[in-house]
Scaffold this active site. Structure first.
Site, mmCIF file in Angstrom:
data_model
loop_
_atom_site.group_PDB
_atom_site.id
_atom_site.type_symbol
_atom_site.label_atom_id
_atom_site.label_comp_id
_atom_site.label_asym_id
_atom_site.label_seq_id
_atom_site.Cartn_x
_atom_site.Cartn_y
_atom_site.Cartn_z
ATOM 1 N N GLY A 1 0.794 -1.233 0.000
ATOM 2 C CA GLY A 1 0.000 0.000 0.000
ATOM 3 C C GLY A 1 0.820 1.275 0.000
ATOM 4 O O GLY A 1 0.358 2.310 0.485
ATOM 5 N N SER A 2 2.034 1.228 -0.570
ATOM 6 C CA SER A 2 2.822 2.468 -0.593
ATOM 7 C C SER A 2 2.186 3.500 -1.538
ATOM 8 O O SER A 2 2.248 4.704 -1.273
ATOM 9 C CB SER A 2 4.286 2.188 -0.982
ATOM 10 O OG SER A 2 4.370 1.767 -2.315
ATOM 11 N N ASN A 3 1.555 3.030 -2.606
ATOM 12 C CA ASN A 3 0.839 3.984 -3.471
ATOM 13 C C ASN A 3 -0.398 4.534 -2.773
ATOM 14 O O ASN A 3 -0.718 5.721 -2.911
ATOM 15 C CB ASN A 3 0.459 3.320 -4.797
ATOM 16 C CG ASN A 3 1.638 3.249 -5.739
ATOM 17 O OD1 ASN A 3 2.026 4.253 -6.332
ATOM 18 N ND2 ASN A 3 2.257 2.077 -5.831
ATOM 19 N N MET B 1 -4.078 -7.099 -6.932
ATOM 20 C CA MET B 1 -3.585 -8.158 -7.808
ATOM 21 C C MET B 1 -4.687 -9.119 -8.254
ATOM 22 O O MET B 1 -4.507 -10.327 -8.254
ATOM 23 C CB MET B 1 -2.440 -8.911 -7.118
ATOM 24 C CG MET B 1 -1.191 -8.066 -6.979
ATOM 25 S SD MET B 1 -0.698 -7.331 -8.572
ATOM 26 C CE MET B 1 0.948 -6.750 -8.197
ATOM 27 N N LEU C 1 -7.812 -9.549 -11.383
ATOM 28 C CA LEU C 1 -8.401 -9.031 -12.619
ATOM 29 C C LEU C 1 -9.894 -8.808 -12.375
ATOM 30 O O LEU C 1 -10.571 -9.695 -11.859
ATOM 31 C CB LEU C 1 -8.201 -10.088 -13.708
ATOM 32 C CG LEU C 1 -8.113 -9.638 -15.149
ATOM 33 C CD1 LEU C 1 -7.009 -8.614 -15.338
ATOM 34 C CD2 LEU C 1 -7.843 -10.857 -16.041
ATOM 35 N N ASN D 1 -5.530 2.373 -12.942
ATOM 36 C CA ASN D 1 -4.544 1.441 -12.383
ATOM 37 C C ASN D 1 -3.145 2.009 -12.610
ATOM 38 O O ASN D 1 -2.916 2.751 -13.559
ATOM 39 C CB ASN D 1 -4.667 0.092 -13.099
ATOM 40 C CG ASN D 1 -3.715 -0.952 -12.537
ATOM 41 O OD1 ASN D 1 -3.548 -1.079 -11.321
ATOM 42 N ND2 ASN D 1 -3.051 -1.688 -13.419
ATOM 43 N N HIS E 1 0.813 0.756 -13.230
ATOM 44 C CA HIS E 1 1.593 -0.438 -13.589
ATOM 45 C C HIS E 1 3.070 -0.059 -13.675
ATOM 46 O O HIS E 1 3.422 0.962 -14.275
ATOM 47 C CB HIS E 1 1.101 -1.013 -14.923
ATOM 48 C CG HIS E 1 1.827 -2.269 -15.277
ATOM 49 N ND1 HIS E 1 1.539 -3.479 -14.666
ATOM 50 C CD2 HIS E 1 2.855 -2.499 -16.120
ATOM 51 C CE1 HIS E 1 2.374 -4.394 -15.136
ATOM 52 N NE2 HIS E 1 3.167 -3.820 -16.023
HETATM 53 C C1 GAR Z 1 3.186 -1.263 -7.486
HETATM 54 O O1 GAR Z 1 4.517 -1.251 -7.922
HETATM 55 C C2 GAR Z 1 2.250 -1.354 -8.653
HETATM 56 O O2 GAR Z 1 2.715 -0.689 -9.805
HETATM 57 C C3 GAR Z 1 2.199 -2.840 -8.870
HETATM 58 O O3 GAR Z 1 2.123 -3.373 -7.571
HETATM 59 C C4 GAR Z 1 2.872 -2.526 -6.699
HETATM 60 C C5 GAR Z 1 2.068 -2.264 -5.450
HETATM 61 O O4 GAR Z 1 2.829 -1.601 -4.485
HETATM 62 N N1 GAR Z 1 1.075 -3.221 -9.680
HETATM 63 C C6 GAR Z 1 1.118 -4.119 -10.665
HETATM 64 O O5 GAR Z 1 2.110 -4.771 -10.939
HETATM 65 C C7 GAR Z 1 -0.181 -4.287 -11.442
HETATM 66 N N2 GAR Z 1 -0.003 -5.114 -12.578
HETATM 67 P P1 GAR Z 1 2.141 -0.900 -3.249
HETATM 68 O O6 GAR Z 1 1.198 -1.936 -2.617
HETATM 69 O O7 GAR Z 1 3.286 -0.568 -2.322
HETATM 70 O O8 GAR Z 1 1.404 0.310 -3.731
#
Ligand code: GAR
Length: 211
Positions: free
Chosen positions: A12-14, A90, A92, A107, A109
């Site tokens: 969940g850093s985003n 993660m 679909l 989203n 990516h």
């Molecule tokens: C992120 O790097 C995001 O781009 C990726 O999962 C990570 C989640 O990090 N998403 C994908 O690969 C989607 N295909 P987070 O939980 O720290 O935000």
């Protein structure tokens, strides 16, 4: 003000970057709900700390994908959610779900789409040996990592880079550009025509009483 939900499955850093951006007033929308596909996601703790309501919809409790999505959609409607932000979610989404929110799901990516789709975008680009990779923010459609592109930014891969340093660089870019995309959604400044996304200077005003 628009209401939105963030979907997570992990760290969940985003989500954190988005929480911070709401808190400092850049994103002018209400982050009403965080939805996770697992109760183990660290992002749930981030949401709780920020006082945001969380819901977990674990696929283990369902027999098929559509019934998970149906329950999520019910919750989204109950909370009057206007748009959805997938941040490391993660799973679909089913076509049924996407039809409920046309051009309202985004989203992030960790590659320059259409290269290196899938769950390992950073590692796949590193292993392939590309000299530049990056981050893509896009609308979600029925196909994986396929919808119209909103924002992209590049990241150089140098000789000294390891997978770990590349991951750190990618995440820095994600945390910068994903909140920017949420600002554009919140301000209703994105217009989609086919595969092209235009960023409007001002939100489109819908004419009242237009017949
Ligand atoms: C992120 O790097 C995001 O781009 C990726 O999962 C990570 C989640 O990090 N998403 C994908 O690969 C989607 N295909 P987070 O939980 O720290 O935000």
């Amino acid at each position: 003000m628009q209401k939105f939900a963030v979907f997570i499955s992990g760290n969940g850093s985003n989500l954190q970057a988005i929480i911070d951006s709401v808190a400092n007033g850049e994103i002018k929308a209400e982050l009403s709900l965080v939805i996770s596909s697992t109760d183990k996601a660290f992002g749930l703790k981030r949401a709780e700390k920020a006082g945001i309501k969380t819901l977990v919809f674990s696929p283990d409790n369902y027999t098929n994908r559509q019934s998970v999505d149906r329950d999520i959609v019910i919750a989204l409607k109950e909370h009057k959610i206007d748009f959805l932000v997938l941040a490391g979610y993660m799973r679909l989404l089913t076509p049924y779900f996407i039809k409920e929110y046309p051009n309202k799901i985004i989203n992030v990516h960790p590659s320059l789409l259409p290269s290196f789709k899938g769950a390992h975008g950073i590692k796949d680009a590193f292993t392939y040996g590309v000299k530049q990779t990056g981050v893509t923010v896009h609308f979600v459609n029925e196909k994986m990592d396929n919808g119209p592109i909103i924002l992209q930014d590049t990241v150089k891969i140098n000789e000294e880079d390891t997978l770990e340093t590349l991951e750190a660089k990618i995440h820095r870019v994600e945390h910068r550009i994903y909140p920017q995309a949420v600002v554009l959604m919140a301000d209703q400044r994105l217009k989609v025509k086919g595969r092209r996304v235009t960023i409007l200077e001002k939100p489109e005003v819908k004419a009242e009483n237009s017949q």
